[in-house]
Design a protein around this motif. Structure first.
Motif, PDB file in Angstrom:
ATOM      1  N   GLU A   1       0.848  -1.200   0.000  1.00 48.16           N
ATOM      2  CA  GLU A   1       0.000   0.000   0.000  1.00 48.16           C
ATOM      3  C   GLU A   1       0.884   1.251   0.000  1.00 48.16           C
ATOM      4  O   GLU A   1       2.065   1.193   0.387  1.00 48.16           O
ATOM      5  CB  GLU A   1      -0.951  -0.012   1.191  1.00 48.16           C
ATOM      6  N   ILE A   2       0.289   2.353  -0.427  1.00 48.76           N
ATOM      7  CA  ILE A   2       1.059   3.579  -0.686  1.00 48.76           C
ATOM      8  C   ILE A   2       1.897   4.008   0.526  1.00 48.76           C
ATOM      9  O   ILE A   2       3.077   4.331   0.384  1.00 48.76           O
ATOM     10  CB  ILE A   2       0.102   4.714  -1.124  1.00 48.76           C
ATOM     11  N   GLU A   3       1.315   3.967   1.705  1.00 46.66           N
ATOM     12  CA  GLU A   3       2.018   4.478   2.899  1.00 46.66           C
ATOM     13  C   GLU A   3       3.298   3.698   3.208  1.00 46.66           C
ATOM     14  O   GLU A   3       4.223   4.231   3.821  1.00 46.66           O
ATOM     15  CB  GLU A   3       1.084   4.457   4.124  1.00 46.66           C
ATOM     16  N   GLN A   4       3.358   2.437   2.769  1.00 40.50           N
ATOM     17  CA  GLN A   4       4.566   1.634   3.038  1.00 40.50           C
ATOM     18  C   GLN A   4       5.791   2.179   2.301  1.00 40.50           C
ATOM     19  O   GLN A   4       6.918   1.888   2.679  1.00 40.50           O
ATOM     20  CB  GLN A   4       4.328   0.181   2.624  1.00 40.50           C
ATOM     21  N   ALA A   5       5.540   2.967   1.273  1.00 38.71           N
ATOM     22  CA  ALA A   5       6.659   3.544   0.527  1.00 38.71           C
ATOM     23  C   ALA A   5       7.474   4.491   1.408  1.00 38.71           C
ATOM     24  O   ALA A   5       8.676   4.665   1.213  1.00 38.71           O
ATOM     25  CB  ALA A   5       6.143   4.289  -0.703  1.00 38.71           C
ATOM     26  N   GLU A   6       6.825   5.078   2.383  1.00 38.00           N
ATOM     27  CA  GLU A   6       7.511   5.979   3.333  1.00 38.00           C
ATOM     28  C   GLU A   6       8.581   5.192   4.103  1.00 38.00           C
ATOM     29  O   GLU A   6       9.727   5.627   4.200  1.00 38.00           O
ATOM     30  CB  GLU A   6       6.465   6.567   4.288  1.00 38.00           C
ATOM     31  N   ILE A   7       8.185   4.021   4.591  1.00 35.83           N
ATOM     32  CA  ILE A   7       9.121   3.198   5.384  1.00 35.83           C
ATOM     33  C   ILE A   7      10.241   2.673   4.480  1.00 35.83           C
ATOM     34  O   ILE A   7      11.400   2.605   4.882  1.00 35.83           O
ATOM     35  CB  ILE A   7       8.367   2.024   6.056  1.00 35.83           C
TER      36      ILE A   7
END
Lengths: 359, 167
Positions: free
Chosen positions: A126-132
C-alpha cells in the motif's frame, strides 16, 4: 555488417525503405538499403554517413556490434509521448549506454553494478509503506537525514546509469533496463534535460522507487502514487523536515517554503505535499497553500517558481573518459568517439590552459 | 605519397604551429577519412579543405575490414580503424600519435608513422626553411602540445640541415 542496427534505426525513425531512399536523395535505391539490412551488402562510407545523418544516429552506432536491448521502459507521464518519440528515445538511450558500457569495459574495475535492495521493507502493498521503504533505503545507504546534495551522482555511484536527454516537455523520464548477453541487466534512468533541478531530482527519486520497490497487488495508479510518496520521503527525510518546519504548524507561508526549498532542492508543491503527508499542515492550510500555488502557476510546466535548483548533469561517464585518456588506456580519438565530443572540447576539458594560444 | 592522418589532433597541431600550409608544398597529399572529417566542427572542416586536406571515402570492403579491426581492438576508435583500413592502399602512409594504432597497422602490413616522422619528411623535403619548422615546433612546445624539449627541436633542425647539405 550493419544490417540489424540499420533496420532498427530506420524503424525508430518511422521510415519505410522508400522514405529512407528519399531522405538520402536517392544516393542508393531502396533495394540496395534492403540488401544492407539483410547483410547482403555493405555500403561505402559516403552512403553510410548519409544513412546515419538521415536516421539521426551516428555512423559509429550503425557500425557497432554489441548485442544489447532495452526492456522495461516506462515513461513517466508518457501518455502524450507518441510511439515514434518513445522509439526514438529508446534508440538514443541504447546508443548512450553502449558507449558507457564500452568505456567501463575498457577501464577495468570501473563497472558499478546496481543491486536492488532486499528485504520485506521493499515489498510494498500500500502507498504508505513507501515511506518506510524510503527510510530503510536511506539507512542502508548510510545517508542519515540530510538532504541529498546530488541525486544523479548518488544514483550513478549505486550503479544506475543516469542519462539526461531532450524529451518532450510533458515527459519527465523513465526507468529501463539494458539487457545484454551473458551479463546482468543494467539499470537506467532517463531524465528530461530541459527540466529544472527540482523536477529532475523528484523524477530521479520516483524512478528509483520503481527500481528499488516490489509492488504487490497494486494498480498502476497506486504504484505511481507509492513511487511519488517514496520520492518525497527519500528527498525530504521525515526527521529533517520536522527539524526545519516543526512538528505541527497552524500556518506556513509560501515565502517560507520558497526559502526552505533551498535546503531540500525540491519544488514548493512537493514541500507542501510532504508537509501534509507528515501531518505538519492542517487540511485547511494545505488547501490554502495549494490555491496559492495554482494561482502562481507553480504546479504547471514552465513554472517560474523562485530558487529553482539548476539541472543536474550526469558526470560519471565524462570523468571516466577523461581518466581513460590521462591513464593512456584509450586515445583521444576514442574518447571523443565515446563521449561524443570534438577534439577541441576534449583538449579543453583535459588541459584548459591550452586555450591560451600564444601570440 | 598519400598521408592519412589517424586523428584530428595531428592536423590541429599543424594548424596551431602554422605548419599546415608549409606541409602542403612538401610533395605529399594530406588526407583524412570521411568518418573523422564528419566528427570535426564544420568551421574546422572548411579550414581543412581550404588548406588542401583531402577527404577520403572507404569502400564497403574497407569498412568491413575496419569493423573487424575494431572488434579485435575495442580500445580503438572507429575513425582510427577507418584510417588504418584506408591506408592499406598502395602509396599510403598512416600518421598517428597513437602507438597502439601504429602497432596494429604494422601487424596488418600497413605503413604507419608518428608525427615526428612526418616533421622529418617535411624537413628533408628541402622545400621549407628549417626556421619555419623550428618556429612551428617552438609554438607547439609553448602550448604544451608536444613533449619535445627546445634542445630536441634544435637537434632535429640541425639534422634536417645536415641531411640537406649532404644531399
Amino acid at each position: 555488417m550493419i544490417g540489424d542496427r540499420l533496420k532498427r534505426a530506420r524503424e525508430a525513425a518511422g521510415f519505410s525503405l522508400r522514405d529512407l531512399e528519399g531522405a538520402i536523395e536517392a544516393e542508393v535505391s531502396a533495394q540496395a538499403i534492403g540488401k544492407y539490412e539483410r547483410n547482403e551488402m555493405m555500403p561505402g562510407s559516403n552512403v553510410l554517413l548519409r544513412l546515419a545523418k538521415a536516421l539521426k544516429v551516428t555512423p559509429e552506432y550503425l557500425l557497432g556490434t554489441r548485442d544489447i536491448t532495452l526492456v522495461g521502459v516506462d515513461f513517466r507521464k508518457a501518455t502524450r509521448a507518441s510511439a515514434k518519440e518513445v522509439k526514438s528515445v529508446e534508440a538514443i538511450v541504447l546508443d548512450h549506454i553502449e558507449r558507457y558500457l564500452e568505456l567501463e569495459f575498457l577501464m577495468p574495475g570501473a563497472e558499478l553494478e546496481w543491486v536492488a535492495p532486499r528485504g520485506n521493507t521493499f515489498k510494498v502493498h500500500e502507498i504508505e509503506q513507501a515511506e518506510i521503504a524510503a527510510e530503510s533505503l536511506r539507512e542502508q545507504w548510510v545517508l542519515g537525514i540530510s538532504p541529498i546534495a546530488n541525486m544523479t551522482e548518488l544514483l550513478e555511484i549505486k550503479g544506475i546509469k543516469v542519462i539526461s536527454l531532450d524529451l518532450p516537455q510533458n515527459v519527465s523520464g523513465s526507468k529501463a533496463f539494458v539487457r545484454r548477453p551473458d551479463a546482468e541487466d543494467v539499470a537506467v534512468i532517463v531524465v528530461n534535460r530541459a527540466h529544472n533541478g527540482d523536477r529532475q531530482r523528484f523524477t530521479l527519486a520516483h524512478e528509483l522507487a520503481h527500481l528499488a520497490l516490489k509492488f504487490i497487488g497494486m494498480s498502476d495508479t497506486e504504484q505511481e502514487k507509492a513511487a511519488d510518496r517514496f520520492a518525497g520521503a527519500f528527498l525530504m527525510a521525515k526527521q529533517m523536515v520536522h527539524q526545519v518546519l516543526g512538528l505541527n504548524r497552524t500556518s506556513v507561508s509560501i515565502g517560507e517554503l520558497v526559502e526552505i526549498k533551498k535546503v531540500f532542492k525540491t519544488s514548493v508543491p512537493c514541500l507542501i505535499v510532504r508537509c501534509s503527508q507528515l501531518g505538519i499542515l492542517s487540511r485547511g492550510s494545505y488547501g490554502k497553500l495549494w490555491a496559492q500555488v495554482r494561482q502562481l502557476g507553480w504546479n504547471a510546466p514552465g513554472s517560474n517558481e523562485p530558487n529553482q535548483c539548476p539541472s543536474e548533469v550526469p558526470q560519471r561517464m565524462a570523468l571516466l573518459g577523461l581518466r581513460a585518456v590521462v591513464e593512456q588506456v584509450i586515445s583521444k580519438a576514442k574518447a571523443a568517439e565515446l563521449l561524443r565530443m570534438d577534439i577541441h572540447e576534449l583538449d579543453d576539458r583535459l588541459e584548459p590552459e591550452r586555450r591560451l594560444v600564444p601570440a | 605519397m598519400i598521408i592519412v592522418f589517424g586523428e584530428s589532433s595531428v592536423i590541429v597541431d599543424l594548424q596551431y604551429s602554422d605548419l599546415l600550409a608549409p606541409a602542403m608544398v612538401c610533395g605529399f597529399t594530406l588526407a583524412v577519412v570521411d568518418l573523422m572529417f564528419n566528427q570535426i566542427p564544420s568551421d574546422d572542416g572548411f579550414g581543412w579543405q581550404a588548406g588542401g586536406i583531402v577527404v577520403l571515402n572507404l569502400s564497403g570492403t574497407e569498412i568491413e575490414q575496419a569493423q573487424a579491426i575494431r572488434s579485435e581492438n575495442p580500445a580503438l576508435a572507429f575513425s582510427e580503424c577507418f584510417a588504418l583500413s584506408r591506408a592499406a592502399r598502395p602509396q599510403h602512409t598512416l600518421v598517428t600519435e597513437n602507438p597502439k594504432l601504429r602497432e596494429i597497422a604494422k601487424d596488418h602490413g600497413v605503413s604507419a608513422q608518428g608525427f615526428n616522422w612526418f616533421l622529418d619528411q617535411m624537413g628533408h623535403s628541402g622545400r621549407i626553411a628549417a626556421g619555419v619548422l623550428r618556429a612551428g615546433l617552438t609554438t607547439l612546445l609553448k602550448m604544451g602540445r608536444r613533449r619535445m624539449s627546445q634542445e630536441e627541436i634544435e637537434e632535429r633542425c640541425q639534422s634536417w640541415n645536415t641531411r640537406r647539405a649532404i644531399a
